[in-house]
Design a protein around this motif. Structure first.
Motif, PDB file in Angstrom:
ATOM      1  N   VAL A  54      -0.511  -6.383  -6.966  1.00 23.09           N
ATOM      2  CA  VAL A  54       0.179  -6.205  -5.692  1.00 23.09           C
ATOM      3  C   VAL A  54       0.335  -7.593  -5.078  1.00 23.09           C
ATOM      4  O   VAL A  54      -0.641  -8.340  -4.976  1.00 23.09           O
ATOM      5  CB  VAL A  54      -0.593  -5.289  -4.723  1.00 23.09           C
ATOM      6  N   ILE A  55       1.578  -7.948  -4.743  1.00 24.96           N
ATOM      7  CA  ILE A  55       1.849  -9.230  -4.097  1.00 24.96           C
ATOM      8  C   ILE A  55       2.195  -8.953  -2.633  1.00 24.96           C
ATOM      9  O   ILE A  55       3.128  -8.191  -2.342  1.00 24.96           O
ATOM     10  CB  ILE A  55       3.011  -9.976  -4.776  1.00 24.96           C
ATOM     11  N   VAL A  56       1.428  -9.557  -1.732  1.00 21.99           N
ATOM     12  CA  VAL A  56       1.651  -9.384  -0.290  1.00 21.99           C
ATOM     13  C   VAL A  56       2.237 -10.676   0.273  1.00 21.99           C
ATOM     14  O   VAL A  56       1.606 -11.740   0.192  1.00 21.99           O
ATOM     15  CB  VAL A  56       0.347  -9.035   0.447  1.00 21.99           C
ATOM     16  N   PHE A  57       3.436 -10.590   0.822  1.00 15.75           N
ATOM     17  CA  PHE A  57       4.088 -11.737   1.455  1.00 15.75           C
ATOM     18  C   PHE A  57       3.908 -11.634   2.967  1.00 15.75           C
ATOM     19  O   PHE A  57       4.080 -10.561   3.549  1.00 15.75           O
ATOM     20  CB  PHE A  57       5.577 -11.763   1.122  1.00 15.75           C
ATOM     21  N   ALA A  88      -9.467  -6.541   4.156  1.00 13.53           N
ATOM     22  CA  ALA A  88      -8.392  -5.648   4.603  1.00 13.53           C
ATOM     23  C   ALA A  88      -8.305  -4.399   3.728  1.00 13.53           C
ATOM     24  O   ALA A  88      -8.865  -4.340   2.630  1.00 13.53           O
ATOM     25  CB  ALA A  88      -7.058  -6.390   4.590  1.00 13.53           C
ATOM     26  N   ALA A  89      -7.574  -3.414   4.202  1.00 16.31           N
ATOM     27  CA  ALA A  89      -7.406  -2.169   3.443  1.00 16.31           C
ATOM     28  C   ALA A  89      -6.852  -2.445   2.049  1.00 16.31           C
ATOM     29  O   ALA A  89      -7.313  -1.862   1.055  1.00 16.31           O
ATOM     30  CB  ALA A  89      -6.479  -1.213   4.205  1.00 16.31           C
ATOM     31  N   ILE A  90      -5.873  -3.353   1.948  1.00 13.79           N
ATOM     32  CA  ILE A  90      -5.283  -3.616   0.637  1.00 13.79           C
ATOM     33  C   ILE A  90      -6.305  -4.231  -0.323  1.00 13.79           C
ATOM     34  O   ILE A  90      -6.310  -3.920  -1.521  1.00 13.79           O
ATOM     35  CB  ILE A  90      -4.002  -4.499   0.753  1.00 13.79           C
ATOM     36  N   ASN A  91      -7.201  -5.078   0.182  1.00 14.87           N
ATOM     37  CA  ASN A  91      -8.263  -5.622  -0.666  1.00 14.87           C
ATOM     38  C   ASN A  91      -9.128  -4.494  -1.225  1.00 14.87           C
ATOM     39  O   ASN A  91      -9.451  -4.468  -2.424  1.00 14.87           O
ATOM     40  CB  ASN A  91      -9.161  -6.577   0.126  1.00 14.87           C
ATOM     41  N   ILE A  92      -9.510  -3.572  -0.340  1.00 13.40           N
ATOM     42  CA  ILE A  92     -10.409  -2.484  -0.725  1.00 13.40           C
ATOM     43  C   ILE A  92      -9.742  -1.580  -1.768  1.00 13.40           C
ATOM     44  O   ILE A  92     -10.344  -1.244  -2.792  1.00 13.40           O
ATOM     45  CB  ILE A  92     -10.803  -1.641   0.520  1.00 13.40           C
ATOM     46  N   PHE A  93      -8.495  -1.199  -1.511  1.00 12.87           N
ATOM     47  CA  PHE A  93      -7.825  -0.259  -2.411  1.00 12.87           C
ATOM     48  C   PHE A  93      -7.483  -0.903  -3.751  1.00 12.87           C
ATOM     49  O   PHE A  93      -7.527  -0.235  -4.794  1.00 12.87           O
ATOM     50  CB  PHE A  93      -6.564   0.310  -1.743  1.00 12.87           C
ATOM     51  N   CYS A  94      -7.127  -2.170  -3.744  1.00  7.28           N
ATOM     52  CA  CYS A  94      -6.875  -2.861  -5.015  1.00  7.28           C
ATOM     53  C   CYS A  94      -8.155  -2.936  -5.846  1.00  7.28           C
ATOM     54  O   CYS A  94      -8.132  -2.691  -7.058  1.00  7.28           O
ATOM     55  CB  CYS A  94      -6.318  -4.262  -4.776  1.00  7.28           C
ATOM     56  N   ARG A  95      -9.259  -3.282  -5.202  1.00  7.52           N
ATOM     57  CA  ARG A  95     -10.533  -3.339  -5.933  1.00  7.52           C
ATOM     58  C   ARG A  95     -10.897  -1.969  -6.492  1.00  7.52           C
ATOM     59  O   ARG A  95     -11.340  -1.834  -7.631  1.00  7.52           O
ATOM     60  CB  ARG A  95     -11.650  -3.847  -5.022  1.00  7.52           C
ATOM     61  N   GLN A  96     -10.703  -0.937  -5.678  1.00 11.40           N
ATOM     62  CA  GLN A  96     -11.060   0.415  -6.091  1.00 11.40           C
ATOM     63  C   GLN A  96     -10.275   0.853  -7.327  1.00 11.40           C
ATOM     64  O   GLN A  96     -10.823   1.497  -8.227  1.00 11.40           O
ATOM     65  CB  GLN A  96     -10.798   1.394  -4.945  1.00 11.40           C
ATOM     66  N   ASN A  97      -8.988   0.516  -7.359  1.00 13.94           N
ATOM     67  CA  ASN A  97      -8.101   1.064  -8.390  1.00 13.94           C
ATOM     68  C   ASN A  97      -7.686   0.067  -9.460  1.00 13.94           C
ATOM     69  O   ASN A  97      -6.799   0.350 -10.266  1.00 13.94           O
ATOM     70  CB  ASN A  97      -6.866   1.690  -7.721  1.00 13.94           C
ATOM     71  N   GLY A  98      -8.319  -1.104  -9.467  1.00 10.13           N
ATOM     72  CA  GLY A  98      -8.133  -2.031 -10.581  1.00 10.13           C
ATOM     73  C   GLY A  98      -6.835  -2.813 -10.570  1.00 10.13           C
ATOM     74  O   GLY A  98      -6.317  -3.148 -11.642  1.00 10.13           O
ATOM     75  N   LEU A  99      -6.324  -3.131  -9.382  1.00  8.57           N
ATOM     76  CA  LEU A  99      -5.133  -3.974  -9.289  1.00  8.57           C
ATOM     77  C   LEU A  99      -5.534  -5.367  -8.815  1.00  8.57           C
ATOM     78  O   LEU A  99      -6.454  -5.521  -8.011  1.00  8.57           O
ATOM     79  CB  LEU A  99      -4.115  -3.392  -8.305  1.00  8.57           C
ATOM     80  N   GLN A 100      -4.824  -6.371  -9.304  1.00  7.75           N
ATOM     81  CA  GLN A 100      -5.013  -7.739  -8.834  1.00  7.75           C
ATOM     82  C   GLN A 100      -4.177  -7.948  -7.576  1.00  7.75           C
ATOM     83  O   GLN A 100      -3.039  -7.477  -7.498  1.00  7.75           O
ATOM     84  CB  GLN A 100      -4.574  -8.743  -9.908  1.00  7.75           C
ATOM     85  N   LEU A 101      -4.730  -8.652  -6.596  1.00  5.45           N
ATOM     86  CA  LEU A 101      -4.023  -8.916  -5.341  1.00  5.45           C
ATOM     87  C   LEU A 101      -3.665 -10.394  -5.247  1.00  5.45           C
ATOM     88  O   LEU A 101      -4.494 -11.258  -5.525  1.00  5.45           O
ATOM     89  CB  LEU A 101      -4.893  -8.527  -4.146  1.00  5.45           C
ATOM     90  N   LEU A 102      -2.427 -10.649  -4.863  1.00  8.06           N
ATOM     91  CA  LEU A 102      -1.958 -12.014  -4.621  1.00  8.06           C
ATOM     92  C   LEU A 102      -1.306 -12.031  -3.240  1.00  8.06           C
ATOM     93  O   LEU A 102      -0.418 -11.228  -2.953  1.00  8.06           O
ATOM     94  CB  LEU A 102      -0.945 -12.409  -5.698  1.00  8.06           C
ATOM     95  N   VAL A 103      -1.770 -12.925  -2.377  1.00  9.46           N
ATOM     96  CA  VAL A 103      -1.248 -13.046  -1.011  1.00  9.46           C
ATOM     97  C   VAL A 103      -0.489 -14.359  -0.895  1.00  9.46           C
ATOM     98  O   VAL A 103      -0.976 -15.400  -1.337  1.00  9.46           O
ATOM     99  CB  VAL A 103      -2.394 -13.000   0.021  1.00  9.46           C
ATOM    100  N   CYS A 104       0.697 -14.307  -0.310  1.00 13.38           N
ATOM    101  CA  CYS A 104       1.537 -15.501  -0.205  1.00 13.38           C
ATOM    102  C   CYS A 104       2.020 -15.707   1.228  1.00 13.38           C
ATOM    103  O   CYS A 104       2.624 -14.809   1.825  1.00 13.38           O
ATOM    104  CB  CYS A 104       2.740 -15.375  -1.141  1.00 13.38           C
ATOM    105  N   ASP A 105       1.758 -16.883   1.771  1.00 18.03           N
ATOM    106  CA  ASP A 105       2.283 -17.282   3.079  1.00 18.03           C
ATOM    107  C   ASP A 105       3.661 -17.886   2.884  1.00 18.03           C
ATOM    108  O   ASP A 105       3.801 -19.000   2.384  1.00 18.03           O
ATOM    109  CB  ASP A 105       1.334 -18.301   3.722  1.00 18.03           C
ATOM    110  N   VAL A 106       4.699 -17.119   3.250  1.00 19.82           N
ATOM    111  CA  VAL A 106       6.059 -17.657   3.185  1.00 19.82           C
ATOM    112  C   VAL A 106       6.582 -18.066   4.555  1.00 19.82           C
ATOM    113  O   VAL A 106       7.618 -18.709   4.650  1.00 19.82           O
ATOM    114  CB  VAL A 106       7.075 -16.670   2.549  1.00 19.82           C
ATOM    115  N   GLY A 107       5.844 -17.673   5.632  1.00 17.76           N
ATOM    116  CA  GLY A 107       6.388 -17.997   6.947  1.00 17.76           C
ATOM    117  C   GLY A 107       5.485 -17.657   8.110  1.00 17.76           C
ATOM    118  O   GLY A 107       5.957 -17.216   9.163  1.00 17.76           O
TER     119      GLY A 107
END
Length: 338
Positions: A54-57, A88-107
């Motif tokens: 999951v990529i969060v911009f 954050a919620a996305i951190n928790i749910f990604c860890r729970q379900n085995g997804l890698q998280l990438l956060v990007c500051d675009v602005g």
């Protein structure tokens, strides 16, 4: 799934495989359509899901100065720090379900001192301009945001990721999403504008009035990229670029809620093939999202009244995607029972 695929030998073979599983015909409902879609995206009867991301911009919005959100713009910066810290919620749910998280500051309107393997800085500018006064982005800035999305998708693809979800963080971003929805679907703005993170009736009326003014200001724009630059957001544009690149790379796209779907509408206008790669993870509580999904003629996997963003719907729906693939690959067939 938007089943626009014509009958072809591969489609017929996949359908036959699903129909021959040890169950009544069609008994697994939407999961069967989902398995077919993923198999067709990957062009194989035995699809696999590899290194899901999951990529969060994140980006701020100049329009927030007009009071169109229940929260101050500073919350964007605080929440990105929360992502980096893993709380954050996305951190928790990604860890729970085995997804890698990438956060990007675009602005984001702030500088981050924290570092993390999962945090990328690709800042185009510290927030969009106030689109009530001038276009949110220049054409070059909008293109740069698309490039950020494409670059990050190429990066995870290089690490053998073949399924990617997109999330966002940006106080005020239901306003650009509503404007993009209005322009991309032709629906009246009243059907597109909702309460966002919790506006009261007076706040909602003010938000609608301001967005009507903005829609009129840029009514002459018709090209998708021009509309996106004038009325979009840096994080939304980055998602557009990410979705376009994911489709180009033959990846499965997990679509989150209202904001991410507004980006999908723009991406589809630029390349209609994006839609066949898209799995719609949930129907959010934001007013316009149901209308968006109806306009696209797609069915979401979940309906949990979420209105958080961050890609949380993607992470929550991912086990259902896994289940669809497991059914196709591992469930016994009627032939095997004889």
């Amino acid at each position: 799934m938007n089943d626009s695929h014509l009958s072809d030998p591969l489609t017929d073979r996949i359908r036959q495989r699903i129909d021959n599983k040890t169950k009544p015909l069609g008994a697994l409902g939407h999961l069967e359509e989902l398995a077919l879609q993923i198999a067709l995206i990957q062009q194989t009867e035995t699809p696999i899901l590899s290194n899901p991301h999951v990529i969060v911009f994140a980006g701020d919005h100049g329009l927030a100065a007009e009071g169109i959100s229940a929260y101050p713009a500073s919350v964007t910066y605080s929440m990105v720090n929360n992502f980096i810290a893993g709380g954050a919620a996305i951190n928790i749910f990604c860890r729970q379900n085995g997804l890698q998280l990438l956060v990007c500051d675009v602005g984001v309107a702030g500088t981050f001192s924290a570092t993390s393997d999962t945090f990328v800085k690709y800042k185009i500018r510290p927030g969009t301009r106030n689109m009530r006064q001038e276009p949110a982005m220049t054409a070059d800035e909008c293109e740069a945001a698309l490039d950020a999305g494409k670059t990050l998708v190429n990066g995870v693809k290089y690490r053998d990721c073949n399924i990617v979800g997109f999330g966002e963080m940006g106080i005020g971003n239901t306003s650009p999403a509503a404007l993009l929805m209005h322009r991309m679907t032709g629906l009246p703005l009243t059907q597109c504008v909702g309460r966002g993170t919790g506006l009261d009736d007076a706040g909602l009326a003010r938000k609608l009035s301001i967005l009507e003014e903005i829609a009129d200001r840029y009514a002459h724009l018709t090209e998708p990229m021009a509309v996106l630059a004038a009325m979009g957001g840096l994080e939304i544009a980055a998602i557009v670029g990410g979705m376009l690149q994911a489709a180009e790379q033959g990846m499965v796209i997990l679509v989150d809620g209202f904001i991410a779907t507004s980006a999908l509408l723009v991406a589809r206008a630029l390349n209609p093939a994006v839609l066949t790669h898209a799995i719609f993870c949930h129907q959010s509580a934001e007013t316009g999202h149901q209308q968006m999904l109806k306009a696209l003629q797609v069915k979401p996997l979940l309906q949990l009244d979420l209105r958080l963003g961050e890609g949380t719907g993607c992470a929550l729906a991912y086990p259902l995607v896994q289940a669809a693939v497991a059914m196709l690959n591992d469930m016994a067939t009627m032939d095997s029972l004889q």
